[in-house]
Write a protein that holds these residues in place. Structure first.
Motif, short mmCIF file in Angstrom:
data_model
loop_
_atom_site.label_atom_id
_atom_site.label_comp_id
_atom_site.label_asym_id
_atom_site.label_seq_id
_atom_site.Cartn_x
_atom_site.Cartn_y
_atom_site.Cartn_z
N LEU A 450 0.82 -1.22 0.00
CA LEU A 450 0.00 0.00 0.00
C LEU A 450 0.85 1.26 0.00
O LEU A 450 0.31 2.38 0.07
N ASN A 568 -7.35 1.44 4.03
CA ASN A 568 -8.21 1.40 2.84
C ASN A 568 -9.46 2.23 3.02
O ASN A 568 -9.89 2.95 2.11
N PRO A 633 -10.45 2.87 -3.24
CA PRO A 633 -9.26 3.40 -2.54
C PRO A 633 -8.07 3.41 -3.48
O PRO A 633 -7.93 2.53 -4.34
#
Length: 769
Positions: A450, A568, A633
Motif C-alpha cells: 500500500l 483502505n 481506494p
C-alpha cells in the motif's frame, strides 16, 4: 542523605512537598466556554460571521438567521473532533499506586502515594506498583517496566539499581529511597508529553488552504465587481447586496462539515469490522499515512514469553529438559519465565518425571533456582536452573555446548543441570523469547504493497529487536540508544531500540517535520505520547487504557489486519472528500465570475441574496451525500495537492463558466427574457451545471467508470426536482417556461461529457488521483 533506619520526619516531608509539589501528574482542563468559541474561530466561520454582519446591517434578518443556523450546524457537527488529552491523563494517573509503604519518623506507615517526596524511604514488595522514581538501598526485586521501557523481559534490580514510577514488582522485596516525584519522574514526563502532543490535522490545513485560495481569487473578482458596479453606476443600496452575494458565493460553507460527515461514515464502516475510531480526524488522516511506527512488545509481538528453542545433550530428550526445568519453576506467582517453562512442559510431557522433594525459588544473589526430586528408582537428584554463565561454574559442560549463538539471536537463555549434588551435569539449554504475532509479517507485507513503510520502535535491546524485525520483514539500519537527537534523519533508519517514551514522541515529531504523515501503533503507557502526537495513533485490542485513550483508533478484535482495513477505508474517505472539495472550488469560482459577467450583460445583479442562500442550503448540503458515494481506494498514500486542485478547479470552472454565460446569453438575446426571469435562469443554470460538475468530480477516470452511491443519486433527484419545481411554478423566483428548463438540463448533460474529457487531461498532468 536520608537515614534509611529512620526516614524523613513529618515536618521535613511537609516542607519538601511545599517546595516540590505533590507526587501527581499535572491536570489540563479546557475551559468549556473557550472550547465552544474555538468552533466559531476559523476561516469558514469568519466568512459566515462577516456575512451575518452585512445582512444585519442591510436589515435582512431572516437571511442572517439562516446563515447563522449554517454556522451553528458546522460548529455542532465538528464538536466530536476535540482532543482527548484529559482522558489520557486520567488513565495515566490511574496507573499510579494509590498507597505506598513509607518510613516516616522511624516508623513504617501506609500513606497516599501523592504525599511522597524525594528522600522518603519506601518498601517494595510483591505486587506493588512503584509510586515514584526510586534507588534501591537493599534487597532485590524483579520489576516489570514494560509500560515505560517496552522491554518484554522483567528486570532484576538490586542495591543501587534504579526503578521508575509505574513499574510493577513481580518478585522479591527491597528498601528504596525516592529520587523523583510527580512530573519529575519518568512516568510524570510521559503525562506531560501527552498533554504537549498536538499536531495540526490535514483537515485543518486543507480547509485553510482551500479557503485562502478562494478568498484570494474570488476576493479579487469581488473587488472588480464592486468597482464596476460603482462606475456603472448602481445605487449604494444595490451595491451592498451585490457584494453580499459575492461573499456568499465564495464560501465553501459545508466543507468542514463534509470532512466530519465523511469521516463519520468511514468510522461507522470501520466499527463494523473491529476498528473503533475515537477521534474522527484519524479516519481521513489514514489516507495519507506513509510511515507506520510500530511498537515491538505487545504490538508486533504477543507480549508473552514462550519457549522458542530447546537444546539437549546427547542421551537426554528435550521433554526431559523441560520436565526438570519445570521442577525448578514456581507453580504460582508472577514470574513470566517460570510460567513459560511450565506451560511448555505441559504441552510436551515426559513420562519419567521425578517427584519434587524441595524447591528454592530464584535467588537474586546466587542467580539461580534449585530443587531436589526423587526418581522412580528412589534416588534423589539435585536440579539447578539459571543463566549459562552461572550454571557452567556449578556443572560439567559437554564440549561445544554454548549459549552464545542463541543469545546472539536475541533469546534469553537458561541452562538446566541435574545429578548428584556434587556431580551436576548440564542437561540442556532453554531459549525464551516474546515471539511475533502470527499476522505481523503479513501486515508488514500488506502495508508495503500500500506504499506504507513500517518502522519498529522499542525500548528493548538491539539484538532482540533486530531478530523480531527480521522475522516480520522489517529491514534497514538500526538506531540504538537514548535520547533521540532532534535533528535525526529518521527516515534513514528502520529500527529504533533502547528508547524511552520521549524518544518515541521525538521520533514521530521528527518524521512529521520532514513532511511525513505518521501512524503510530502501540499498546502501553510508554507509547501514549507518540500515539497522541501521530496523525493516526492506533492502540491494539490488548492495549492499556492509557494507550487506548491516547490513540485515535482502537482495534477491538485480535490481530493487526484492522490496520490495513483502516488505511483502505481512510483512502475511500479521502476520495469522497476530494470529490466535494473539487466541486466546491469549481462551483465557487464559477459563481463569482458569473455574477460579474452577468452584471456586465444585464446591468443588474443576476442573483439576490435570498436565492444565493437557497442554493447554498440546498446545493452545498445535498452535495454532502458524496460522503456515502461508491469509491475506490487508491493504491498509494493520498496527499492534498491544493495548488494542483485549485488549478484544475479554475480550468474546469472556465469550461463551466462558458456554459453558464452561453445559457444566460441565450435567455437574454434569443428568448428575450427580462432580468427577473434571467435570475431564475441563472439559478437553474448554476444548479444543473453544478450537477454535471458533481458527477465528473466524483470519478478519477471517465464519469461512467463506477456506479454512484444511492444517496448521491437521491440527492441529485431532490436538487434537480426541487429547483425545477420552484422555477417552473414561480416559487421564490419568477416563473420560467418548462421548455427552457428542459433545454438547460439537456445542455448540462452534454456539458458533463465535455468536462469529463478536460478532467482526464488535467488529472493526468496535475497528478490528481
Amino acid at each position: 542523605m536520608t537515614d534509611s533506619a529512620i526516614g524523613l520526619t513529618s515536618v521535613a516531608a511537609h516542607l519538601l512537598q511545599q517546595q516540590g509539589g505533590t507526587n501527581s501528574v499535572m491536570e489540563v482542563v479546557e475551559n468549556p466556554f473557550l472550547h465552544a468559541i474555538k468552533k466559531l474561530w476559523a476561516p469558514v466561520p469568519w466568512m459566515l460571521e462577516i456575512t451575518i454582519l452585512i445582512q444585519v446591517g442591510l436589515g435582512d434578518y431572516l437571511q442572517a438567521v439562516m446563515v447563522g443556523l449554517l454556522l451553528l450546524f458546522n460548529a455542532g457537527l465538528s464538536w466530536f473532533q476535540e482532543g482527548r488529552a484529559q482522558a489520557t491523563l486520567d488513565a495515566l494517573k490511574s496507573r499510579l499506586a494509590l498507597l505506598a509503604t513509607v518510613r516516616r519518623d522511624g516508623a513504617w506507615n501506609n500513606l497516599p502515594a501523592v504525599e511522597l517526596v524525594p528522600g522518603d524511604i519506601v518498601k517494595l514488595t510483591l505486587g506493588v506498583v512503584v509510586a515514584a522514581d526510586v534507588r534501591i538501598l537493599s534487597g532485590s526485586v524483579l520489576l516489570d517496566q514494560s509500560m515505560l521501557t517496552g522491554e518484554s523481559m522483567p528486570v532484576e534490580v538490586g542495591a543501587e539499581g534504579q526503578s521508575y514510577a509505574g513499574a510493577l514488582v513481580r518478585r522479591g522485596e527491597a528498601i528504596a529511597v525516592v529520587t523523583a516525584t510527580g512530573t519529575h519522574t519518568k512516568f510524570g514526563r510521559t503525562a506531560e508529553l501527552v498533554a504537549e502532543a498536538k499536531v495540526e490535522s490535514s483537515q485543518q490545513k486543507t480547509v485553510l488552504n482551500v479557503v485562502r485560495n478562494l478568498v484570494i481569487f474570488n476576493g479579487g473578482v469581488t473587488v472588480v465587481l464592486a468597482i464596476y458596479a460603482y462606475f456603472l453606476p448602481l445605487p449604494f443600496a444595490e451595491i451592498m447586496p451585490l457584494i453580499l452575494i459575492a461573499v456568499l458565493a465564495s464560501i465553501p460553507v459545508a466543507l468542514p462539515s463534509m470532512f466530519t460527515l465523511a469521516a463519520a461514515v468511514g468510522a461507522r464502516a470501520l466499527a463494523l469490522r473491529g476498528v473503533l475510531p475515537t477521534r474522527l480526524s484519524a479516519v481521513d488522516e489514514a489516507a495519507g499515512i506513509d510511515i507506520l511506527c510500530a511498537d515491538k512488545t505487545g504490538t508486533l509481538t504477543s507480549n508473552m514469553l514462550k519457549v522458542m528453542s530447546l537444546t539437549s545433550v546427547p542421551g537426554i530428550s528435550e521433554e526431559e529438559v523441560l520436565a526438570l526445568a519445570a521442577l525448578c519453576s514456581a507453580e504460582s506467582g508472577q514470574d513470566p519465565v517460570d510460567a513459560a517453562i511450565r506451560e511448555a512442559a505441559l504441552q510436551r510431557p515426559w513420562a519419567g518425571v521425578p517427584t519434587q522433594v524441595t524447591f528454592t525459588p530464584f535467588d537474586p544473589a546466587l542467580k539461580r533456582a534449585t530443587a531436589s526430586a526423587r526418581q522412580t528408582d528412589g534416588t534423589v537428584i539435585s536440579i539447578c536452573k539459571g543463566a549459562f554463565s552461572v550454571i557452567e561454574t556449578l556443572a560439567l559442560i559437554p564440549p561445544g555446548m554454548s549459549a552464545s549463538a542463541l543469545q546472539a539471536q536475541g533469546y534469553r537463555v537458561l541452562a538446566v543441570a541435574a545429578g548428584a549434588p556434587d556431580q551436576l551435569k548440564l542437561v540442556g539449554l532453554i531459549a525464551l523469547s516474546d515471539p511475533p504475532r502470527a499476522d505481523s509479517a503479513a501486515l508488514i507485507k500488506a502495508l508495503t504493497g500500500l506504499g506504507v513503510r513500517t518502522l519498529m520502535v522499542t525500548g528493548d535491546a538491539q539484538a532482540t529487536a533486530q531478530v523480531v524485525a527480521s522475522s516480520v520483514g522489517i529491514v534497514g539500519e538500526t538506531w540504538n540508544g537514548t535520547p533521540l537527537p532532534d535533528d535525526i534523519k529518521a527516515e534513514n533508519y528502520a529500527i529504533f531500540t533502547g528508547g524511552l517514551p520521549e524518544d518515541k514522541f521525538r521520533l514521530v515529531k521528527a518524521l512529521q517535520k520532514d513532511g511525513h504523515i505518521v501512524g503510530m501503533c502501540g499498546d502501553g503507557a510508554n507509547d501514549a505520547p507518540a500515539l497522541r502526537q501521530a496523525q493516526m495513533g492506533i492502540a491494539v485490542c490488548t492495549a492499556t487504557d492509557v494507550a487506548k485513550s491516547a490513540a485515535g483508533i482502537v482495534l477491538t478484535e485480535p490481530g493487526l489486519n484492522g490496520i490495513v482495513i483502516l488505511i483502505n477505508e481512510g483512502r475511500k474517505t479521502f476520495q469522497r472528500i476530494l470529490t466535494y472539495t473539487l466541486r466546491s472550488i469549481i462551483h465557487k469560482v464559477v459563481q463569482v465570475l458569473f455574477l460579474t459577467i452577468g452584471l456586465v450583460m444585464t446591468g443588474e445583479a443576476i442573483l439576490t441574496p435570498s436565492l444565493m442562500v437557497l442554493m447554498m442550503v440546498i446545493g452545498d448540503f445535498l452535495a454532502m451525500s458524496s460522503s456515502t458515494d461508491n469509491v475506490r481506494p487508491s493504491s498509494r498514500p493520498n496527499t492534498w495537492r491544493i495548488r494542483n486542485l485549485t488549478i484544475a478547479g479554475i480550468a474546469l470552472g472556465a469550461v463551466d463558466l462558458i456554459f453558464c454565460v452561453s445559457c444566460l446569453a441565450s435567455g437574454k438575446y434569443f428568448f428575450g427574457l427580462d432580468n427577473a426571469s434571467l435570475r431564475t435562469l441563472t439559478v437553474v443554470t448554476l444548479v444543473f451545471s453544478g450537477q454535471a460538475v458533481f458527477y465528473i468530480a466524483r470519478e478519477r477516470k471517465h464519469l461512467w467508470s463506477s456506479m454512484p452511491g444511492p444517496w448521491l443519486l437521491a440527492s441529485s433527484v431532490v436538487d434537480l426536482g426541487l429547483i425545477t419545481m420552484l422555477a417552473v411554478n414561480g416559487v421564490l423566483m419568477t416563473a420560467l417556461p418548462a421548455s427552457i428548463v428542459a433545454a438547460v438540463f439537456v445542455a448540462a448533460v452534454m456539458l458533463a461529457f465535455i468536462l469529463d474529457v478536460v478532467k482526464l487531461f488535467l488529472f493526468k498532468h496535475l497528478v490528481i488521483v
